[in-house]
Design a protein around this motif. Sequence first.
Motif, PDB file in Angstrom:
ATOM      1  N   SER A 199      59.004 103.586   0.940  1.00  0.00           N
ATOM      2  CA  SER A 199      59.335 102.999  -0.348  1.00  0.00           C
ATOM      3  C   SER A 199      60.742 103.436  -0.742  1.00  0.00           C
ATOM      4  O   SER A 199      61.243 104.460  -0.280  1.00  0.00           O
ATOM      5  N   ARG A 256      51.702  99.938 -10.317  1.00  0.00           N
ATOM      6  CA  ARG A 256      53.071 100.449 -10.218  1.00  0.00           C
ATOM      7  C   ARG A 256      54.057  99.311 -10.432  1.00  0.00           C
ATOM      8  O   ARG A 256      53.873  98.214  -9.901  1.00  0.00           O
ATOM      9  N   PRO A 262      59.644  98.617  -7.374  1.00  0.00           N
ATOM     10  CA  PRO A 262      60.645  99.691  -7.275  1.00  0.00           C
ATOM     11  C   PRO A 262      62.064  99.152  -7.448  1.00  0.00           C
ATOM     12  O   PRO A 262      62.373  98.027  -7.047  1.00  0.00           O
ATOM     13  N   ASP A 295      61.372 104.626  -3.441  1.00  0.00           N
ATOM     14  CA  ASP A 295      61.202 105.843  -4.231  1.00  0.00           C
ATOM     15  C   ASP A 295      61.454 107.100  -3.413  1.00  0.00           C
ATOM     16  O   ASP A 295      61.666 108.175  -3.975  1.00  0.00           O
ATOM     17  N   ASP A 296      61.430 106.994  -2.085  1.00  0.00           N
ATOM     18  CA  ASP A 296      61.672 108.149  -1.220  1.00  0.00           C
ATOM     19  C   ASP A 296      63.153 108.475  -1.101  1.00  0.00           C
ATOM     20  O   ASP A 296      63.507 109.531  -0.567  1.00  0.00           O
ATOM     21  N   GLU A 334      67.978 108.991  -6.095  1.00  0.00           N
ATOM     22  CA  GLU A 334      68.928 108.151  -6.825  1.00  0.00           C
ATOM     23  C   GLU A 334      70.013 109.011  -7.452  1.00  0.00           C
ATOM     24  O   GLU A 334      69.764 110.140  -7.860  1.00  0.00           O
TER      25      GLU A 334
END
Length: 115
Positions: free
Chosen positions: A107, A32, A35, A109-110, A113
């Motif tokens: 993260s 990955r 982030p 990503d949670d 955006e």
Amino acid sequence: MKRRSTKMGDSSIRYQKLHAEDEGFVDLQFQRPPPTIPYKAILLAVILCLLGTLLITISALLMTGHINAKYGDRMWPLLILGSILFIPGAYHVRIAVYAYKGYVGYSYDDIPEFD
């Protein structure tokens, strides 16, 4: 009902030999990327949390009588609106802080955006 005995050489399944090459796949493909930090979303969450805290505090001051009683009818709307602002703001701020500290399971990503 008859059972057929299977011997090693009597299989009807055809197998293919694997290629010796890796077909261009590299281990880096499956890692990955680092982030990206959603600064706008975190700023919005902090603003929501602070505004909600302010409205809940004003509502509590109205409830206890520290603010003049003639404004007492505004207590419940302020409490409800403050709760609506505080809950998602505090939730996303908590996720951002835990992601910053590197806790397992959290993260950036949670956090949604806004682009």
